[in-house]
Design a protein around this motif. Structure first.
Motif, PDB file in Angstrom:
ATOM      1  N   GLY A  72     -14.293   0.922   1.351  1.00 34.04           N
ATOM      2  CA  GLY A  72     -13.395   0.223   0.464  1.00 34.04           C
ATOM      3  C   GLY A  72     -12.275   1.151   0.044  1.00 34.04           C
ATOM      4  O   GLY A  72     -12.342   2.375   0.226  1.00 34.04           O
ATOM      5  N   ILE A  73     -11.226   0.587  -0.497  1.00 32.29           N
ATOM      6  CA  ILE A  73     -10.035   1.354  -0.854  1.00 32.29           C
ATOM      7  C   ILE A  73     -10.110   1.765  -2.320  1.00 32.29           C
ATOM      8  O   ILE A  73     -10.204   0.930  -3.212  1.00 32.29           O
ATOM      9  N   CYS A  74     -10.118   3.068  -2.538  1.00 35.18           N
ATOM     10  CA  CYS A  74     -10.041   3.605  -3.899  1.00 35.18           C
ATOM     11  C   CYS A  74      -9.513   5.029  -3.829  1.00 35.18           C
ATOM     12  O   CYS A  74      -9.620   5.691  -2.799  1.00 35.18           O
ATOM     13  N   LYS A  75      -8.945   5.507  -4.902  1.00 33.41           N
ATOM     14  CA  LYS A  75      -8.320   6.827  -4.911  1.00 33.41           C
ATOM     15  C   LYS A  75      -9.335   7.934  -4.636  1.00 33.41           C
ATOM     16  O   LYS A  75      -8.971   8.980  -4.100  1.00 33.41           O
ATOM     17  N   ALA A  76     -10.590   7.711  -5.023  1.00 32.29           N
ATOM     18  CA  ALA A  76     -11.620   8.721  -4.797  1.00 32.29           C
ATOM     19  C   ALA A  76     -12.276   8.596  -3.429  1.00 32.29           C
ATOM     20  O   ALA A  76     -13.107   9.418  -3.073  1.00 32.29           O
ATOM     21  N   CYS A  77     -11.884   7.566  -2.673  1.00 29.23           N
ATOM     22  CA  CYS A  77     -12.572   7.287  -1.402  1.00 29.23           C
ATOM     23  C   CYS A  77     -11.941   7.993  -0.216  1.00 29.23           C
ATOM     24  O   CYS A  77     -12.623   8.251   0.778  1.00 29.23           O
ATOM     25  N   GLY A  78     -10.643   8.262  -0.255  1.00 30.39           N
ATOM     26  CA  GLY A  78     -10.000   8.820   0.914  1.00 30.39           C
ATOM     27  C   GLY A  78      -8.501   8.897   0.752  1.00 30.39           C
ATOM     28  O   GLY A  78      -7.990   8.972  -0.368  1.00 30.39           O
ATOM     29  N   PRO A  79      -7.784   8.849   1.855  1.00 32.33           N
ATOM     30  CA  PRO A  79      -6.350   9.153   1.825  1.00 32.33           C
ATOM     31  C   PRO A  79      -5.459   8.064   1.231  1.00 32.33           C
ATOM     32  O   PRO A  79      -4.326   8.335   0.881  1.00 32.33           O
ATOM     33  N   ILE A  80      -5.931   6.839   1.131  1.00 36.33           N
ATOM     34  CA  ILE A  80      -5.093   5.774   0.577  1.00 36.33           C
ATOM     35  C   ILE A  80      -5.148   5.859  -0.942  1.00 36.33           C
ATOM     36  O   ILE A  80      -6.178   5.592  -1.553  1.00 36.33           O
ATOM     37  N   LYS A  81      -4.058   6.230  -1.545  1.00 37.18           N
ATOM     38  CA  LYS A  81      -4.037   6.497  -2.984  1.00 37.18           C
ATOM     39  C   LYS A  81      -3.812   5.220  -3.784  1.00 37.18           C
ATOM     40  O   LYS A  81      -2.773   4.999  -4.405  1.00 37.18           O
ATOM     41  N   ALA A  82      -4.819   4.357  -3.757  1.00 41.14           N
ATOM     42  CA  ALA A  82      -4.779   3.111  -4.511  1.00 41.14           C
ATOM     43  C   ALA A  82      -6.205   2.693  -4.817  1.00 41.14           C
ATOM     44  O   ALA A  82      -7.132   2.990  -4.050  1.00 41.14           O
ATOM     45  N   ASP A  83      -6.398   2.027  -5.928  1.00 41.90           N
ATOM     46  CA  ASP A  83      -7.688   1.466  -6.290  1.00 41.90           C
ATOM     47  C   ASP A  83      -7.655  -0.031  -6.017  1.00 41.90           C
ATOM     48  O   ASP A  83      -6.885  -0.764  -6.640  1.00 41.90           O
ATOM     49  N   LEU A  84      -8.500  -0.492  -5.096  1.00 43.29           N
ATOM     50  CA  LEU A  84      -8.437  -1.903  -4.724  1.00 43.29           C
ATOM     51  C   LEU A  84      -9.809  -2.555  -4.627  1.00 43.29           C
ATOM     52  O   LEU A  84     -10.126  -3.438  -5.417  1.00 43.29           O
ATOM     53  N   ASN A  85     -10.659  -2.132  -3.678  1.00 45.03           N
ATOM     54  CA  ASN A  85     -11.848  -2.938  -3.416  1.00 45.03           C
ATOM     55  C   ASN A  85     -13.067  -2.139  -2.976  1.00 45.03           C
ATOM     56  O   ASN A  85     -13.842  -2.595  -2.132  1.00 45.03           O
ATOM     57  N   SER A  86     -13.281  -0.979  -3.546  1.00 49.74           N
ATOM     58  CA  SER A  86     -14.514  -0.239  -3.306  1.00 49.74           C
ATOM     59  C   SER A  86     -15.490  -0.503  -4.445  1.00 49.74           C
ATOM     60  O   SER A  86     -15.082  -0.595  -5.616  1.00 49.74           O
ATOM     61  N   GLN A  87     -16.781  -0.602  -4.114  1.00 48.92           N
ATOM     62  CA  GLN A  87     -17.778  -0.763  -5.168  1.00 48.92           C
ATOM     63  C   GLN A  87     -17.826   0.455  -6.093  1.00 48.92           C
ATOM     64  O   GLN A  87     -18.388   0.376  -7.183  1.00 48.92           O
ATOM     65  N   LEU A  88     -17.221   1.567  -5.679  1.00 49.25           N
ATOM     66  CA  LEU A  88     -17.134   2.714  -6.576  1.00 49.25           C
ATOM     67  C   LEU A  88     -16.288   2.413  -7.801  1.00 49.25           C
ATOM     68  O   LEU A  88     -16.346   3.132  -8.809  1.00 49.25           O
ATOM     69  N   LEU A  89     -15.493   1.354  -7.745  1.00 50.83           N
ATOM     70  CA  LEU A  89     -14.688   0.954  -8.897  1.00 50.83           C
ATOM     71  C   LEU A  89     -15.504   0.181  -9.927  1.00 50.83           C
ATOM     72  O   LEU A  89     -15.043  -0.025 -11.053  1.00 50.83           O
ATOM     73  N   ASN A  90     -16.700  -0.252  -9.571  1.00 46.09           N
ATOM     74  CA  ASN A  90     -17.571  -0.948 -10.517  1.00 46.09           C
ATOM     75  C   ASN A  90     -18.110   0.038 -11.547  1.00 46.09           C
ATOM     76  O   ASN A  90     -18.583   1.120 -11.199  1.00 46.09           O
ATOM     77  N   ALA A  91     -18.050  -0.329 -12.796  1.00 42.20           N
ATOM     78  CA  ALA A  91     -18.452   0.577 -13.867  1.00 42.20           C
ATOM     79  C   ALA A  91     -19.923   0.964 -13.787  1.00 42.20           C
ATOM     80  O   ALA A  91     -20.306   2.072 -14.177  1.00 42.20           O
ATOM     81  N   ASP A  92     -20.767   0.056 -13.258  1.00 37.96           N
ATOM     82  CA  ASP A  92     -22.202   0.307 -13.268  1.00 37.96           C
ATOM     83  C   ASP A  92     -22.755   0.738 -11.919  1.00 37.96           C
ATOM     84  O   ASP A  92     -23.980   0.786 -11.729  1.00 37.96           O
ATOM     85  N   THR A  93     -21.890   1.047 -10.960  1.00 32.92           N
ATOM     86  CA  THR A  93     -22.360   1.538  -9.665  1.00 32.92           C
ATOM     87  C   THR A  93     -22.932   2.944  -9.806  1.00 32.92           C
ATOM     88  O   THR A  93     -22.326   3.810 -10.444  1.00 32.92           O
ATOM     89  N   MET A 126       0.831  -1.184   0.000  1.00 28.19           N
ATOM     90  CA  MET A 126       0.000   0.000   0.000  1.00 28.19           C
ATOM     91  C   MET A 126       0.867   1.236   0.000  1.00 28.19           C
ATOM     92  O   MET A 126       1.885   1.272   0.670  1.00 28.19           O
ATOM     93  N   GLN A 127       0.438   2.226  -0.720  1.00 28.68           N
ATOM     94  CA  GLN A 127       1.224   3.440  -0.786  1.00 28.68           C
ATOM     95  C   GLN A 127       1.064   4.246   0.498  1.00 28.68           C
ATOM     96  O   GLN A 127       0.077   4.160   1.187  1.00 28.68           O
ATOM     97  N   ALA A 128       2.074   5.025   0.817  1.00 24.75           N
ATOM     98  CA  ALA A 128       1.941   5.943   1.942  1.00 24.75           C
ATOM     99  C   ALA A 128       0.834   6.918   1.615  1.00 24.75           C
ATOM    100  O   ALA A 128       0.559   7.230   0.472  1.00 24.75           O
ATOM    101  N   LEU A 129       0.170   7.444   2.632  1.00 23.16           N
ATOM    102  CA  LEU A 129      -0.970   8.276   2.364  1.00 23.16           C
ATOM    103  C   LEU A 129      -0.987   9.516   3.223  1.00 23.16           C
ATOM    104  O   LEU A 129      -0.346   9.589   4.236  1.00 23.16           O
ATOM    105  N   ARG A 130      -1.751  10.494   2.722  1.00 22.69           N
ATOM    106  CA  ARG A 130      -1.942  11.731   3.460  1.00 22.69           C
ATOM    107  C   ARG A 130      -3.264  11.644   4.195  1.00 22.69           C
ATOM    108  O   ARG A 130      -4.236  11.106   3.696  1.00 22.69           O
ATOM    109  N   LEU A 131      -3.300  12.202   5.389  1.00 18.96           N
ATOM    110  CA  LEU A 131      -4.546  12.275   6.119  1.00 18.96           C
ATOM    111  C   LEU A 131      -5.362  13.431   5.576  1.00 18.96           C
ATOM    112  O   LEU A 131      -4.947  14.577   5.627  1.00 18.96           O
ATOM    113  N   SER A 132      -6.505  13.147   5.028  1.00 17.78           N
ATOM    114  CA  SER A 132      -7.382  14.180   4.519  1.00 17.78           C
ATOM    115  C   SER A 132      -8.806  13.666   4.568  1.00 17.78           C
ATOM    116  O   SER A 132      -9.031  12.470   4.643  1.00 17.78           O
TER     117      SER A 132
END
Length: 558
Positions: free
Chosen positions: A387-408, A1-7
């Motif tokens: 879930g972990i995704c770049k648009a979800c919060g401070p962890i700058k990685a796309d992994l397992n949020s349903q926001l990554l589903n194309a049809d969500t 996992m990449q280092a992340l900023r608190l935001s």
């Protein structure tokens, strides 16, 4: 996992702020208070983590696992366990599933906190001779329909979609019995094989007993080992069994719109329903109201005739991520939390402060001198709620949020406590017990495999490893319990065969116990039938459960 900023997470700040950041990591070490709780009519997820759990162990979820099947990578395997701390010699009645409960595994494919697919198991008891026998079996059992198996269970399995439409997948399927011992069941592996049931469309299901796959050293509640990490290393759950329900289905059966390529991420949790049971009373007005709403929507949709009301079905137990209710939810609200569906998590305010500013890092800092990470802990909100995704919060990685589903539908997405799995991550031939923290993206918190060391993973997450991308050196050894008591198998249902040795006889050097009874066999040689007489101890086995907070391996429910 990449280092992340608190935001502040960019995803629906109001919901993320108020959501129950049910990270099993948050207070991984603080639930000792659940010891000695009063019994009741209904239960809670995980190993006895809520006040009513000890009164209804058959409704008590202990753990949930979700992973891409290593030998069938076009399928997903879901495993849910119930009945914590089954001492193998707990006769004469042993450990049947409840015949007056519904056991569910639920899948949220679009991230709105509601189940899009619900699998439900309902069990029926069958006793050959209840008037003249007290024994579970009257001789050697060689098959599930053997006349010597005096007590057996069958089940129906149904699947319900997001619109409430239900269809039966199997009827009168056999459940594997409790493993009475080598004399009674000399080839238990054969009995379990007979309990593997094929489903329409290429799936499989199993219900029966297994060795508890959760592992940890529960002595942590003795003031964090008294400040001496050299005292760790004892698997408190070694030798105990659980009741397992396992399901293996094609990925398309779970994915949003049946398309796992466009929509690979799902959220998973298990629940138990009881008819007429109510766990919301006396839990505080706000959460009580939410729990009341949950009881009316136990199936994730509008109230139906079999849901809610004094005589309807009520959700009494819930488990998604490990170690949530034990160590995050305050004692006052534990039972009510078990009645909530994930869609209401964002309304739960009593625990938010504890999530954003957890006690455990401060306690570790006081005892071990390891600095507590800065607050608010939005990294933990992301790991366990969105879930972990770049648009979800401070962890700058796309992994397992349903926001990554194309049809969500992103407008309907809610922060909610679920075990999330990205089904597109291929299984590895050499899994790492630390999962994502060790760059093994197929492990927890991306789903959960039977060998994932969720205690050490969540402890590291609690101490900020997701922020730095590095293991915290002072806690690198964790609790020094790194593997399950018995290793999982390589084929479905993967869980290890149940233990038969008394727990006080078994240890890591002699897993079969004093009589080498681990996997069955004829204790007396030859093939003559032997009637098994075992000690009556089914209730006492639960007394040692104490505060299984560090849990979930729950021994959810971890």
């Amino acid at each position: 996992m990449q280092a992340l900023r608190l935001s502040r997470p960019r995803l629906r700040p109001r919901h993320a702020e108020r959501a129950l950041a049910s990270v099993g990591a948050l207070a991984l070490l603080t639930a000792a208070a659940v010891t000695g709780l009063a019994p009741g009519v209904s239960s809670a997820s995980s190993h006895r983590e809520a006040p009513l759990s000890s009164g209804d162990p058959r409704a008590d979820n202990t753990d949930v696992y979700a992973f891409t099947s290593p030998d069938r990578p076009d399928t997903v395997t879901l495993v849910a366990n119930w009945i914590p701390f089954e001492e193998p010699n707990g006769g004469p009645n042993f450990y049947p599933f409840a015949n007056d409960a519904r056991y569910n595994i639920k899948i949220d494919a679009d991230g709105n906190g509601k189940p899009d697919t619900t699998y439900t198991w309902k069990f029926t008891d069958h006793t050959r001779d209840s008037a003249n026998q007290f024994l579970y079996n009257t001789g050697v059992v060689k098959s599930l329909d053997d006349p010597t198996l005096n007590f057996r269970q069958t089940y129906t399995l149904t699947v319900t979609d997001a619109h409430g439409r239900t269809k039966a997948l199997v009827k009168d399927a056999p459940a594997a019995p409790s493993n009475v011992g080598r004399a009674s069941m000399p080839d238990y592996a054969s009995l379990r094989k007979q309990a593997l049931v094929s489903l329409p469309g290429g799936g499989r299901t199993f219900a029966g007993q297994a060795s508890d796959p959760f592992f940890l050293d529960l002595r942590i509640f003795d003031l964090l080992y008294g400040g001496n990490l050299k005292e760790t290393g004892h698997n408190t759950l070694a030798g105990y069994n659980v009741n397992t329900i396992a399901l293996q289905v094609p990925k398309k059966a779970l994915a949003l719109k049946g398309d796992p390529r466009r929509n690979p991420v799902i959220g998973v949790w298990s629940t138990t329903d009881r008819q007429g049971a109510d766990v919301s009373g006396g839990q505080g007005k706000g959460l009580e109201a939410a729990a009341g709403s949950a009881n009316g929507a136990a199936g994730g949709g509008p109230r139906t005739p079999d849901q809610g009301g004094p005589a309807g079905w009520h959700q009494v137990s819930r488990l998604g991520n490990p170690l949530v209710n034990e160590v995050v939810v305050p004692l006052k609200y534990k039972d009510a939390f078990n009645a909530l569906p994930p869609e209401l998590d964002h309304t739960v305010t009593p625990v938010v402060n504890a999530v954003k500013d957890p006690i455990v890092p401060k306690l570790i800092q006081k005892i071990y001198g390891i600095p507590a990470p800065a607050t608010p802990r939005n990294d933990l909100v992301e790991i366990f709620l969105t879930g972990i995704c770049k648009a979800c919060g401070p962890i700058k990685a796309d992994l397992n949020s349903q926001l990554l589903n194309a049809d969500t539908d992103k407008r309907a997405f809610l922060a909610s406590e679920e075990l999330r799995l990205n089904m597109s991550v291929k299984p590895t031939a050499h899994p790492n017990r630390l999962g994502v923290l060790a760059q093994d993206l197929g492990g927890f918190p991306n789903g959960r495999r039977l060998n994932d060391d969720v205690v050490d993973i969540e402890l590291q997450a609690l101490e900020g490893a997701a922020q730095t991308g590095k293991i915290v050196p002072g806690l690198a050894t964790g609790d020094r319990v790194d593997t399950p008591y018995r290793q999982p198998g390589s084929t479905f249902p993967y869980v290890a065969l149940p233990n038969t040795a008394a727990v006080n006889q078994a240890d890591s050097l002699h897993p079969g116990g004093g009589v080498n009874a681990g996997f069955g066999g004829n204790a007396f040689g030859g093939g003559s039938p032997v009637v098994a007489y075992t000690a009556i101890g089914g209730g006492a086995l639960l007394a040692c459960a104490g505060g299984l907070a560090l849990r979930r391996r729950r021994h959810g429910r971890a």
